[in-house]
Design an enzyme around this catalytic site. Structure first.
Site: not given
Length: 492
Positions: A79, A159, A183
């Protein structure tokens, strides 16, 4: 896409150790999958092909000597919130344009020490602020799943949407993610993958771009519970550089996957039957209860009376901490700089151009609730509610071992379908309580909606008892037998 990308982390690990496949072959298969699919899905914001090949060659050398680590040769996506030395690390924000840190986050350093291979950096909501991955400076991520008979794009959740999309579309064996209010778990539920948010302090936050420091926690998104267990063991560690990381040994989570839940007491929080929850989510929840009961677990209803206050309290605490954390981005030392008439003008112009609309919204909310005259009315009150939420869980866990809830109130929706920020925030209704209390939670794919989209069930555990979560999660996964896969339309 080749058969090699279909291997789970556990399967790939075993084949690599047996020298049935090489790390270079496996890495090339994933790089080809990214080449074929990323244009359609937008899961990666940076692909580190040369670095991946170099790391894979080094893995093959170690494997040949019998010196392979726990994740030796396994290709992962990272990420964009994790700082990776010399590689694009921009939290999917314009304000961090060109930032390539001179250091490595503790979590990714742990993964590389165990032999993992980095394929690249994954897209996300800007500064991890979002529930749909529509706020990224690099454009929205697309969910590999589509509703039956439809060609309409869907969001992957947020997210960590890039992480979930890449894992679901076979563009990495597993991915790092972070969870501030859901998330990891919400995107996992939307994409038919497994995501675990560990206990606050289990993974170091050092080198991860901060959103809300008292809520953020790193964890993996993987294809199944075993893979998530393997990844978390490598990611987790105490860290002297992070005062919130806890100095306690990291268990062998994979060993906890006994498949046996006899003797476990599973709590069902009555407050999670929220108004407007769809009938199919409610039915799936009941199905999960029945599965665990049939496997020998005891089911008991519990009460978490302050649940209804969790979402409003979260959306005070998280923006307050965000406004403080994001004050460092001013255009002076790194990232975007937009000149002004003086230094104040430069600050204002840089932030106006560099932050997206959702980040600005949360910074403004956070600044407001921390301002003189409002601090006691909002922030202090929210922290008191947080204490009550934590106490609710502590009392519930006196009688039960884990809690079972839905992960999300709906399946994945279309981009642009939700335009009201408050309606978007309601996506976190089942997940934020876990962050507010600092507890671990795992989302396991458990069924399909009427439109053929993945639905997840969430298990919540006691602090630092991820082993029981994996044990129950493995049993839930086995009972659900979730084998559905998205059609690989993105490679056409």
């Amino acid at each position: 896409m080749t058969d090699l990308t279909q291997l789970s982390i556990a399967e790939a690990r075993d084949k690599l150790r047996a020298r049935e496949i090489s790390a270079v072959e496996l890495t090339e298969a994933y790089l080809q999958a990214i080449e074929a699919g990323n244009k359609a899905l937008n899961a990666y914001v940076a692909v580190t092909a040369d670095k991946a090949r170099e790391m894979a060659r080094a893995s093959d050398e170690r494997l040949a000597k019998g010196e392979g680590g726990a994740l030796e040769g396994v290709p992962l996506g990272i990420k964009d919130l994790f700082c990776t030395e010399g590689v694009h690390s921009q939290a999917a924000s314009h304000i961090l344009d060109g930032f390539e840190p001179a250091y490595e986050s503790t979590v990714t350093a742990n993964l590389w020490a165990d032999g993992a291979v980095m394929l690249g950096k994954l897209n996300m909501d800007e500064f991890a602020m979002g529930s749909s991955n529509e706020t990224s400076h690099y454009g929205p991520v697309v969910n590999p799943w589509r509703a039956k008979g439809s060609n309409r794009d869907l969001v992957p959740g947020g997210s960590s949407g890039g992480s979930a999309s890449a894992v679901s579309a076979w563009m990495c064996a597993g991915a790092t993610a972070t969870d501030t209010g859901g998330s990891i778990r919400q995107p996992a539920a939307f994409t038919g993958t497994v995501g675990i948010k560990p206990t606050y302090g289990r993974c170091s936050r050092w080198g991860i771009v901060a959103f809300a420091s008292s809520l953020d926690q790193a964890g993996p998104i993987a294809r199944n519970v075993r893979d998530a267990a393997i990844m978390l063991r490598s990611m987790a560690s105490p860290d002297a550089k992070d005062t919130t990381s806890v100095d306690r040994p990291v268990p062998d989570y994979e060993a906890a996957l006994t498949g046996d839940v006899r003797g476990l007491t599973v709590g069902i929080p009555k407050e999670y039957r929220v108004e407007g929850m769809s009938a199919e989510i409610d039915a799936l929840w009941q199905q999960g209860i029945d599965w665990l009961k049939a496997q020998g677990a005891e089911i008991r209803e519990v009460s978490l009376p302050h649940t209804k206050y969790a979402l409003p309290a979260y959306y005070i605490v998280a923006p307050a901490e965000a406004s403080s954390n994001l004050a460092r981005y001013d255009g002076v030392r790194y990232g975007l700089r937009v000149n002004g008439d003086d230094i104040t003008g430069m600050y204002e112009n840089t932030r106006a151009a560099g932050f997206g609309a959702e980040v600005k919204r949360r910074v403004l909310i956070g600044t407001y609730v921390l301002s003189a005259g409002y601090y006691d009315a909002y922030y202090l009150k929210a922290q008191k509610v947080r204490t009550l939420i934590k106490r609710d869980f502590e009392q519930a866990f006196e009688d039960v071992d884990v809690l079972l809830t839905p992960t999300t109130p709906t399946p994945a929706f279309a981009p642009g379908e939700i335009t009201d920020p408050v309606e978007m925030y309601l996506n976190d209704v089942f997940t934020v309580t876990v962050n507010m209390a600092g507890l671990p939670g795992i989302s396991v794919p458990a069924g399909l909606s009427a439109d053929g989209l993945p639905l997840g069930l969430q298990l919540i555990g006691k602090a630092f008892d991820e082993e029981t979560l994996f044990r129950a999660g493995g049993a839930l996964e086995e009972a659900a037998g979730f084998a559905a896969r998205p059609d690989a339309w993105w490679t056409v």
